[in-house]
Design a protein around this motif. Structure first.
Motif, PDB file in Angstrom:
ATOM      1  N   GLU A  29       0.824  -1.204   0.000  1.00  0.00           N
ATOM      2  CA  GLU A  29       0.000   0.000   0.000  1.00  0.00           C
ATOM      3  C   GLU A  29       0.862   1.260   0.000  1.00  0.00           C
ATOM      4  O   GLU A  29       2.051   1.225   0.300  1.00  0.00           O
ATOM      5  CB  GLU A  29      -0.928   0.014   1.209  1.00  0.00           C
ATOM      6  CG  GLU A  29      -0.234   0.027   2.561  1.00  0.00           C
ATOM      7  CD  GLU A  29      -1.226   0.034   3.718  1.00  0.00           C
ATOM      8  OE1 GLU A  29      -2.063   0.965   3.780  1.00  0.00           O
ATOM      9  OE2 GLU A  29      -1.173  -0.887   4.555  1.00  0.00           O
TER      10      GLU A  29
ATOM     11  N   VAL B 150       0.139   0.187  -7.512  1.00  0.00           N
ATOM     12  CA  VAL B 150      -0.081   1.049  -6.353  1.00  0.00           C
ATOM     13  C   VAL B 150       0.484   2.439  -6.630  1.00  0.00           C
ATOM     14  O   VAL B 150      -0.181   3.464  -6.393  1.00  0.00           O
ATOM     15  CB  VAL B 150       0.564   0.425  -5.094  1.00  0.00           C
ATOM     16  CG1 VAL B 150       0.539   1.410  -3.928  1.00  0.00           C
ATOM     17  CG2 VAL B 150      -0.129  -0.867  -4.712  1.00  0.00           C
TER      18      VAL B 150
ATOM     19  N   SER C  11      -1.508   4.339  -9.244  1.00  0.00           N
ATOM     20  CA  SER C  11      -2.778   4.864  -8.751  1.00  0.00           C
ATOM     21  C   SER C  11      -2.612   6.163  -7.983  1.00  0.00           C
ATOM     22  O   SER C  11      -3.398   7.105  -8.159  1.00  0.00           O
ATOM     23  CB  SER C  11      -3.456   3.823  -7.845  1.00  0.00           C
ATOM     24  OG  SER C  11      -3.796   2.657  -8.571  1.00  0.00           O
ATOM     25  N   ILE C  12      -1.594   6.252  -7.132  1.00  0.00           N
ATOM     26  CA  ILE C  12      -1.457   7.461  -6.303  1.00  0.00           C
ATOM     27  C   ILE C  12      -0.789   8.610  -7.047  1.00  0.00           C
ATOM     28  O   ILE C  12      -0.932   9.773  -6.648  1.00  0.00           O
ATOM     29  CB  ILE C  12      -0.685   7.173  -5.004  1.00  0.00           C
ATOM     30  CG1 ILE C  12       0.756   6.744  -5.298  1.00  0.00           C
ATOM     31  CG2 ILE C  12      -1.422   6.153  -4.142  1.00  0.00           C
ATOM     32  CD1 ILE C  12       1.681   6.801  -4.100  1.00  0.00           C
TER      33      ILE C  12
ATOM     34  N   SER D 113       1.571  12.814  -4.934  1.00  0.00           N
ATOM     35  CA  SER D 113       0.862  11.649  -4.402  1.00  0.00           C
ATOM     36  C   SER D 113      -0.498  12.094  -3.897  1.00  0.00           C
ATOM     37  O   SER D 113      -0.604  13.035  -3.108  1.00  0.00           O
ATOM     38  CB  SER D 113       1.664  11.007  -3.265  1.00  0.00           C
ATOM     39  OG  SER D 113       0.931   9.952  -2.664  1.00  0.00           O
TER      40      SER D 113
ATOM     41  N   GLY E 225      -4.413  10.545  -2.453  1.00  0.00           N
ATOM     42  CA  GLY E 225      -5.245   9.422  -2.030  1.00  0.00           C
ATOM     43  C   GLY E 225      -4.445   8.283  -1.455  1.00  0.00           C
ATOM     44  O   GLY E 225      -3.282   8.436  -1.041  1.00  0.00           O
ATOM     45  N   HIS E 226      -5.062   7.114  -1.431  1.00  0.00           N
ATOM     46  CA  HIS E 226      -4.439   5.915  -0.860  1.00  0.00           C
ATOM     47  C   HIS E 226      -4.779   4.718  -1.741  1.00  0.00           C
ATOM     48  O   HIS E 226      -5.883   4.620  -2.283  1.00  0.00           O
ATOM     49  CB  HIS E 226      -4.960   5.670   0.559  1.00  0.00           C
ATOM     50  CG  HIS E 226      -4.108   4.717   1.340  1.00  0.00           C
ATOM     51  ND1 HIS E 226      -3.164   5.135   2.256  1.00  0.00           N
ATOM     52  CD2 HIS E 226      -4.041   3.358   1.338  1.00  0.00           C
ATOM     53  CE1 HIS E 226      -2.559   4.086   2.791  1.00  0.00           C
ATOM     54  NE2 HIS E 226      -3.075   2.997   2.244  1.00  0.00           N
ATOM     55  N   CYS E 227      -3.817   3.806  -1.876  1.00  0.00           N
ATOM     56  CA  CYS E 227      -4.024   2.618  -2.695  1.00  0.00           C
ATOM     57  C   CYS E 227      -3.443   1.407  -1.993  1.00  0.00           C
ATOM     58  O   CYS E 227      -2.395   1.492  -1.335  1.00  0.00           O
ATOM     59  CB  CYS E 227      -3.373   2.788  -4.078  1.00  0.00           C
ATOM     60  SG  CYS E 227      -3.715   1.415  -5.204  1.00  0.00           S
TER      61      CYS E 227
ATOM     62  N   GLU F   6      -2.891  -2.986  -2.694  1.00  0.00           N
ATOM     63  CA  GLU F   6      -2.965  -4.102  -3.641  1.00  0.00           C
ATOM     64  C   GLU F   6      -2.918  -5.419  -2.895  1.00  0.00           C
ATOM     65  O   GLU F   6      -2.139  -5.594  -1.954  1.00  0.00           O
ATOM     66  CB  GLU F   6      -1.798  -4.025  -4.632  1.00  0.00           C
ATOM     67  CG  GLU F   6      -1.680  -5.242  -5.544  1.00  0.00           C
ATOM     68  CD  GLU F   6      -0.460  -5.168  -6.459  1.00  0.00           C
ATOM     69  OE1 GLU F   6      -0.440  -4.251  -7.302  1.00  0.00           O
ATOM     70  OE2 GLU F   6       0.455  -5.992  -6.309  1.00  0.00           O
TER      71      GLU F   6
ATOM     72  N   GLY G 127     -12.897   2.717  -8.005  1.00  0.00           N
ATOM     73  CA  GLY G 127     -11.559   2.593  -7.446  1.00  0.00           C
ATOM     74  C   GLY G 127     -10.951   1.215  -7.545  1.00  0.00           C
ATOM     75  O   GLY G 127      -9.871   0.988  -6.987  1.00  0.00           O
TER      76      GLY G 127
ATOM     77  N   TYR H 246      -8.261   1.765  -4.798  1.00  0.00           N
ATOM     78  CA  TYR H 246      -7.867   3.162  -4.566  1.00  0.00           C
ATOM     79  C   TYR H 246      -9.016   3.905  -3.906  1.00  0.00           C
ATOM     80  O   TYR H 246     -10.193   3.683  -4.225  1.00  0.00           O
ATOM     81  CB  TYR H 246      -7.515   3.838  -5.895  1.00  0.00           C
ATOM     82  CG  TYR H 246      -7.194   5.307  -5.750  1.00  0.00           C
ATOM     83  CD1 TYR H 246      -5.924   5.731  -5.366  1.00  0.00           C
ATOM     84  CD2 TYR H 246      -8.174   6.273  -5.973  1.00  0.00           C
ATOM     85  CE1 TYR H 246      -5.634   7.081  -5.216  1.00  0.00           C
ATOM     86  CE2 TYR H 246      -7.893   7.627  -5.830  1.00  0.00           C
ATOM     87  CZ  TYR H 246      -6.619   8.020  -5.450  1.00  0.00           C
ATOM     88  OH  TYR H 246      -6.341   9.359  -5.302  1.00  0.00           O
TER      89      TYR H 246
ATOM     90  N   ALA I  59      -9.898   2.969   0.993  1.00  0.00           N
ATOM     91  CA  ALA I  59      -9.217   1.988   0.151  1.00  0.00           C
ATOM     92  C   ALA I  59      -9.355   0.584   0.727  1.00  0.00           C
ATOM     93  O   ALA I  59      -9.605  -0.383  -0.018  1.00  0.00           O
ATOM     94  CB  ALA I  59      -7.747   2.367  -0.005  1.00  0.00           C
TER      95      ALA I  59
END
Length: 501
Positions: free
Chosen positions: A240, A297, A300-301, A328, A330-332, A334, A363, A390, A397
């Protein structure tokens, strides 16, 4: 670059093919007999069979891959990850054949692939390293003397190693020589090199890596970190970003060290600088000279396409963004979906994917290389897919990932889906209290909920794309603490799979 050969299989091959389509590059592929019907073969413009299923007879045969590239008219090769991706000799062979290798040059791969040499380079550049011994002397008595200086616990690590092979933890010095012999044997068998280095064992560290990128114009940037502390047998299963542990100050310090490491190595292409983190201290671990499994990851950010970046750098173009332009948001997180049984020591699970339904929703991204009806071959890593979630923050997330996993249907083989959901529901995980020993400390002896018959699961998979993932339990079995994790079969609220009368 007109035609690119993907020297890999599974989800990463599919991922590179999609990037090629967007860039107007013709993607071509290689495959083994076991992958004859794989999605990447069907999606490519053309494909060549390398040989039998075992990787040593197909995907690891560099001369066959180069022959395939020539026969297909490819002017570039993307190695993905694993197989030949960190093989310096293969990168050199591509250069000699006038075929662009989408990755660092052979000399960089060679220098950073040797843990002793890489650590010496980082120490000289001022990158913080774990205290230990990384000298040229390899005599047993010398290493034992150095172990006494370091003290226990300590780690013996193969210089040419990776994936935990050739690695031994030593808790008492009387065990040092036997553990050294075992580490040497394993390293020699796996890498053809029995040299080792010694490091002080950092208790309960976090494993945090920084994505770096370099180009042929001397630019090196970072694209922030990924928290990779949730591991089984030294292999990551959840990754993450941002890390819940890093303060802005510590993040800035580690990012600067990662860029410094890249510049010290003359890095070109996509790479990952890995660190151990303990409190406010961090230590260089190694550099992975390839694209990582968890690269979505970062994509995505940061809103980037790292495969497109790799191709641009391989073409000789400057990096698409400067450091100041990389942000950067948000938060992701996997999750890696494996065909394996966590209840039996993560033994691989072989069989046919009788039902396969991938989740979707806001997301959610799924990277996979399998489809319904495919056989899971015994020759390769058992990863089936990656689910990437995401959200605007970590809580969102995590919630999206858990929902997606609850909707993932993978029947016919045992998977780690329920195990992953149990981790996501763990209070310490939710609080971000992570370290590399998290799973053995909190999940040793884990067992799934009671299973329902396979024929019922198959019927469920046929009826609904949102059927819960295998294994499941009917009401009254499995969990007895009231926590259903969104699983209707575990609820006692009157729900039933029938129309009300």
């Amino acid at each position: 670059m007109q035609r690119l050969l993907i020297a890999n299989r599974g989800e990463i091959a599919v991922r590179v093919i999609r990037a090629c389509r967007e860039l107007g590059i013709s993607p071509v592929a290689v495959y083994s007999d076991a992958d004859r019907d794989a999605p990447h073969v069907r999606l490519a413009d053309a494909a060549v069979c390398l040989g039998p299923g075992p990787a040593s007879e197909s995907y690891l045969r560099s001369e066959l891959v180069l022959e395939a590239a020539r026969s297909l008219g490819a002017d570039a090769v993307h190695p993905g990850y694993g197989f030949l991706s960190e093989n310096a000799a293969f990168a050199d062979a591509c250069a000699a054949a006038k075929i662009t290798f989408v990755g660092p040059p052979g000399n960089v791969i060679r220098a950073l692939g040797d843990k002793i040499g890489a650590k010496n380079t980082m120490q000289a550049a001022g990158v913080p390293c774990v205290p230990g011994y990384n000298g040229d002397g390899q005599a047993d008595d010398l290493l034992q003397a150095e172990a006494q200086k370091i003290g226990t616990p300590l780690l013996i690590k193969a210089s040419a190693g990776g994936g935990g092979r050739g690695m031994r933890r030593v808790d008492t010095l009387t065990d040092f020589l036997p553990q050294l012999a075992e580490a040497r044997r394993e390293a020699k068998a796996a890498f053809g090199d029995d040299r080792v280095l010694l490091e002080k064992y950092v208790l309960k560290p976090r494993h945090i890596e920084f994505q770096i990128f370099g180009d042929t114009h001397g630019n090196v940037v970072h694209l922030f970190e990924r928290e990779c502390s949730i591991q089984r047998r030294h292999q990551k299963i959840l990754e993450e970003s941002p890390s819940p542990a890093l303060t802005p100050t510590l993040r800035a310090q580690m990012a600067a060290a990662a860029v410094l490491a890249g510049k010290a190595a003359g890095y070109v292409g996509a790479g990952t600088v890995e660190f151990l983190v303990s409190g406010d201290s961090f230590y260089f671990l190694e550099v992975n000279t390839r694209l990582q499994v968890e690269h979505p990851v970062t994509e995505s950010i940061t809103g980037t396409d790292l495969v497109a970046w790799q191709i641009a750098v391989a073409r000789g173009e400057p990096l698409p963004l400067t450091q100041e332009q990389i942000q950067s948001r948000g938060h992701c997180i996997e999750a890696r979906i494996y065909a394996e049984d966590p209840a039996t020591g993560f033994l691989p699970s072989l069989g046919t994917l009788r039902r396969w339904r991938e989740p979707s929703g806001p997301g959610i991204r799924v990277d996979s290389g399998y489809t319904e009806g495919m056989e899971i071959p015994p020759f390769y890593d058992p990863m089936l897919a990656k689910v990437i979630a995401y959200g605007p923050d970590r809580a969102a997330a995590l919630a999206r990932l858990d929902l997606a996993l609850s909707e993932f249907v993978a029947l016919g083989v045992t998977t780690n889906i329920e195990y992953l959901r149990t981790i996501l529901a763990d209070t310490a995980f939710i609080a971000g209290e992570l370290h590399t020993g998290f799973l053995p400390e909190r999940f040793t002896g884990w067992k799934p909920n009671a299973e329902i018959p396979e024929e019922v699961l198959i019927a469920l998979g046929a009826l609904s794309p949102l059927a819960p993932a295998y294994p499941l339990a009917p009401a009254g079995l499995g969990n007895t603490n009231g926590n259903t994790n969104g699983n209707a079969w575990l609820a006692s609220d009157g729900w039933r799979n029938a129309k009300s009368s």
